[in-house]
Enzyme design. Structure first.
Site, mmCIF file in Angstrom:
data_model
loop_
_atom_site.group_PDB
_atom_site.id
_atom_site.type_symbol
_atom_site.label_atom_id
_atom_site.label_comp_id
_atom_site.label_asym_id
_atom_site.label_seq_id
_atom_site.Cartn_x
_atom_site.Cartn_y
_atom_site.Cartn_z
ATOM 1 N N ASP A 1 -6.933 -4.625 0.903
ATOM 2 C CA ASP A 1 -5.134 -5.240 1.058
ATOM 3 C C ASP A 1 -5.317 -6.453 1.770
ATOM 4 O O ASP A 1 -4.904 -7.614 1.599
ATOM 5 C CB ASP A 1 -4.516 -4.154 0.138
ATOM 6 C CG ASP A 1 -4.796 -3.504 -1.111
ATOM 7 O OD1 ASP A 1 -5.612 -4.295 -1.855
ATOM 8 O OD2 ASP A 1 -3.673 -3.054 -1.363
ATOM 9 N N ASP B 1 9.485 1.025 0.500
ATOM 10 C CA ASP B 1 9.383 0.362 1.547
ATOM 11 C C ASP B 1 9.320 -1.046 1.765
ATOM 12 O O ASP B 1 10.141 -2.192 2.551
ATOM 13 C CB ASP B 1 8.043 1.083 1.534
ATOM 14 C CG ASP B 1 7.461 1.659 1.669
ATOM 15 O OD1 ASP B 1 8.271 2.142 2.316
ATOM 16 O OD2 ASP B 1 6.412 2.567 1.943
ATOM 17 N N ARG C 1 8.925 2.726 8.555
ATOM 18 C CA ARG C 1 9.303 1.757 8.437
ATOM 19 C C ARG C 1 9.803 0.693 10.162
ATOM 20 O O ARG C 1 9.517 -0.385 10.391
ATOM 21 C CB ARG C 1 9.450 1.634 7.790
ATOM 22 C CG ARG C 1 8.713 1.870 6.120
ATOM 23 C CD ARG C 1 7.885 1.725 6.132
ATOM 24 N NE ARG C 1 6.801 2.225 4.870
ATOM 25 C CZ ARG C 1 5.741 2.943 5.352
ATOM 26 N NH1 ARG C 1 5.222 2.952 6.285
ATOM 27 N NH2 ARG C 1 5.392 3.613 4.078
ATOM 28 N N SER D 1 -2.389 7.086 -3.270
ATOM 29 C CA SER D 1 -2.164 5.898 -2.511
ATOM 30 C C SER D 1 -1.364 7.272 -0.874
ATOM 31 O O SER D 1 -0.881 7.964 -0.863
ATOM 32 C CB SER D 1 -0.769 5.368 -2.682
ATOM 33 O OG SER D 1 0.141 4.524 -2.220
#
Length: 412
Positions: free
Chosen positions: A14, A124, A95, A175
């Site tokens: 991706d 996210d 993050r 995922s």
């Protein structure tokens, strides 16, 4: 001057397609940024080379494992950070460190926009974009999957059409997001919350049903940070990695939870965090020995709010920073050793010792040598209960005394 976009780059399909996709949609040059937080997989140099081969004009790569362990995981450990009392903030913690490098790259290469690969349904996107604008309010944010309709089918078609150096046929049913603090698994058959996880869900942990011989470990803390395992000095990163290995071998740290996402939906997540769960359990027990009672009671509320803020993408917020100061102050005397047995999915504390302990054997013992003045207890109870006693007397005066009934008693 051509606009520049910094893209959070993983090296996968991706984000590899995202380089050209963003460039074509915006007319901007794309700088790929890859940050290693302990997710494993390919070497950073391989990822850097692929980014350039996929059309990035620059590739910024950073080994942030020590930084992540020291500056993000350790504050979480000091705060006993657990969202919904069970999830040790595996993805949420990574993050902010990625965001910091994205912003650093944007400044270094003169970019005006930061792009990420998140969808519009998850947490996210919030963590990235709120984090980015908290550090650099002037930067714009872009999500190709969410904003530019980059679906997986389109990504595969684009990669094959442009002959990008990335596999397009491999499809994982889950995922997965992982780093040194743990591993998160979602989607696929796990979206039916009645379905139990199968063996292929797990990587960081072995089956706790058939554990090896119990493993005993002594963890040394200094001001809330693990500094030695079995008297062998360790860095924060080494402590996490070694506890991942040892606790993971015993099946410690498997979590299956339906959690409340910030965007308003409930989501089923399976986590593996053997090192995090074992270290938090040890740290909590050392706090029980070294942190004063009222401070400890208040800290539990702070821990919950701290965890919610981090989960909700507010790592750089004013309130989170203020809570950090309180948490750090509570760790002044959290120094000592915790002995823990790892076995069959459990991390069980069996011993604790500290030179700064508030535990006084002579006060606690019921045997000879007791130094507790028991005669003081009567007066303490009278004063402590005085407010409730006066309120109860008022209830009686106004006919509001509790109805005790006669059930189970003896009628005269």
């Amino acid at each position: 001057m051509t606009e520049r976009v910094v893209l959070a780059y993983s090296g996968g399909l991706d984000t590899s397609v995202g380089i050209g996709w963003v460039a074509e949609a915006t007319g901007a040059e794309v700088i790929a940024v890859a940050v290693d937080v302990g997710q494993g997989g390919e070497d950073l140099e391989v990822i850097r080379r692929r980014a350039l081969d996929c059309g990035a004009v620059e590739a910024y790569v950073a080994d942030a494992r020590d930084e992540f362990a020291t500056e993000y995981c350790m504050p979480a450990l000091k705060a006993n950070g657990m969202y919904l009392d069970r999830y040790p903030l595996v993805s949420a913690l990574s993050r902010p460190v990625i965001v910091k490098h994205l912003v650093r790259a944007a400044r270094q290469f003169g970019a005006t926009t930061v792009a990420h690969g998140c969808t519009g349904k998850g947490n996210d996107q919030v963590r990235f974009e709120v984090g980015i604008t908290s550090l650099a309010p002037d930067l714009k944010c872009l999500a190709p999957v969410r904003d530019l309709a980059l679906t997986r089918d389109k990504a595969i078609e684009y990669a094959e059409k442009h002959k990008l150096p990335i596999a397009t046929t491999k499809h994982n049913p889950f995922s997965i997001d992982q780093n040194v603090w743990g591993r998160a698994v979602e989607t696929g058959f796990l979206e039916d919350i009645w379905n139990g996880p199968t063996k292929d869900v797990y990587t960081y942990t072995d089956d706790p049903t058939f554990p090896p011989v119990a493993d005993e470990v002594v963890i040394r803390f200094e001001q809330g940070v693990p500094v030695a395992l079995d008297e062998v000095p360790v860095t924060p990163l080494q402590a996490i990695q070694e506890m991942n290995r040892r606790a993971g071998a015993q099946g410690v740290g498997r979590i299956d939870i339906v959690e409340d996402r910030l965007v308003g939906i409930k989501s089923r997540e399976v986590y593996e965090a053997p090192g995090a769960i074992a270290l938090i359990a040890a740290h909590q027990e050392l706090e029980n020995v070294t942190v004063e009672r009222e401070q400890a009671r208040f800290k539990r509320g702070v821990e919950q709010r701290w965890s919610e803020l981090v989960y909700d993408g507010q790592w750089f917020s004013p309130l989170k920073k203020s809570l950090d100061v309180f948490v750090e102050d509570t760790q002044r005397y959290v120094t000592g050793d915790v002995r823990m047995v790892l076995h069959g999915g459990r991390a069980t504390v069996t011993g604790r010792r500290s030179d700064s302990s508030l535990y006084d054997f002579n006060l606690a013992t019921y045997d000879s040598g007791d130094t507790f003045d028991q005669s003081a207890a009567r007066g303490f109870i009278e004063i402590y209960g005085l407010s409730s006693k006066l309120a109860a007397a008022r209830d009686v005066k106004f006919g509001n005394a509790p109805d005790l009934g006669t059930q189970g008693g003896i009628d005269a």
